[in-house]
Design a protein around this motif. Structure first.
Motif: not given
Length: 311
Positions: A47-48, A60-63, A170-176, A233-237
């Motif tokens: 988290c950030a 970041f908003l534009l991206r 930043e999250c991960h889940s096994y749900r689609e 995920c790449w740009q924020y972490f």
């Protein structure tokens, strides 16, 4: 050291917006988001928090919403093929004979404010043309004009509040991803969202604190697909750690299959991609509802074919 996201499943970002991250609400709002995510079998990796003003000023908003901003700036020329067809149909059904981007609207009404423009567009109705592409037919100095992404200038200005924050998870889940967006994110309007969804929970919190949430200011965004999630995920972490796209879950899968990562990186701006001689698509929109494996296959096909972006 943080454990990286698993190579399978869904790797995505939950963005908590400044309208619910005020000085008096930030702690409770982030707690509610974490509660809903964990109850939905979502693992929170990192988290950030950052000032909303800094989030906007650093780009970041534009991206985060590259197509929204491009269409608001460039107007019809930035639309992909399907969105252009929808615009032609809308113009045929309305009194407007042409369309402009939101940031061009001021040329037709020099006293128009961003807030007034958004209010007029929402009152007239916002028609979705395609991924990140919306139109409203309004009058500017008595002339009916289709304004594209008319809410974007006001959206941008809402990030200028020096007391507000942006939350990044930043999250991960096994749900689609499609299931997460339908069931966990909730309806666009928090007042209509299920109480156990992110938007429903934040809507209830907003009512408690007197924060007026709506379709346009709904408190939270969740990556719209695996491809968009990879870039977020790449740009924020990962980028802050000095890592490339291949450090993300989807990026590793693409890299392991020999996908040219420079060509993958070129998709980050969500510019129109030519699928054939007649049709262009928005990369994020074209992969939004696809399964993870289908996204890998489509991105590999795009990059193997050497398809270039148009605008």
């Amino acid at each position: 050291m943080r454990t990286p996201a698993a190579d399978d499943g869904t790797h995505f970002v939950t963005l908590v917006k400044p309208e619910v991250l005020r000085t008096d609400t930030a702690v409770d709002a982030m707690a509610e988001v974490v509660r809903v995510l964990e109850a939905a079998d979502v693992a929170i990796l990192r988290c950030a928090l950052m000032p909303a003003k800094e989030f906007g000023e650093l780009g970041f908003l534009l991206r985060h919403y590259p197509r929204l901003h491009r269409i608001a700036t460039d107007g019809p020329s930035g639309l992909c093929s399907d969105a252009k067809r929808e615009l032609v149909s809308l113009l045929a059904r309305s009194e407007a004979s042409f369309a402009v981007g939101a940031f061009q609207a001021g040329a037709y009404d020099t006293i128009l404010s961003a807030t007034t423009l958004e209010a007029r567009c929402r009152e007239a109705g916002i028609h979705k043309l395609g991924s990140g592409s919306y139109a409203s037919v309004i009058e500017l100095n008595g002339v009916p004009i289709a304004v594209l992404n008319g809410f974007v200038p006001a959206l941008t200005s809402s990030y200028l509040d020096p007391t507000a924050l942006v939350g990044l998870i930043e999250c991960h889940s096994y749900r689609e991803i499609a299931d997460l967006r339908a069931d966990v994110l909730g309806a666009l309007n928090p007042d209509a969202a299920k109480v156990n969804s992110l938007r429903g929970a934040l809507g209830a919190l907003g009512r408690k604190y007197g924060v007026d949430l709506s379709e346009g200011r709904n408190g939270v965004h969740l990556s719209a697909g695996h491809l968009e999630g990879m870039f977020q995920c790449w740009q924020y972490f990962a980028a802050a750690d000095g890592h490339g796209l291949e450090s993300t879950a989807l990026g590793r899968s693409l890299d392991d299959r020999g996908t040219p990562m420079a060509a993958v990186a070129a998709l980050a701006d969500d510019r129109n991609l030519r699928e054939d001689s007649e049709k262009t698509v928005a990369p994020f929109g074209a992969t939004e509802d696809l399964s993870r494996d289908a996204v890998v296959d489509r991105v590999r096909r795009w990059t193997a074919d050497g398809r270039g972006t148009d605008t």
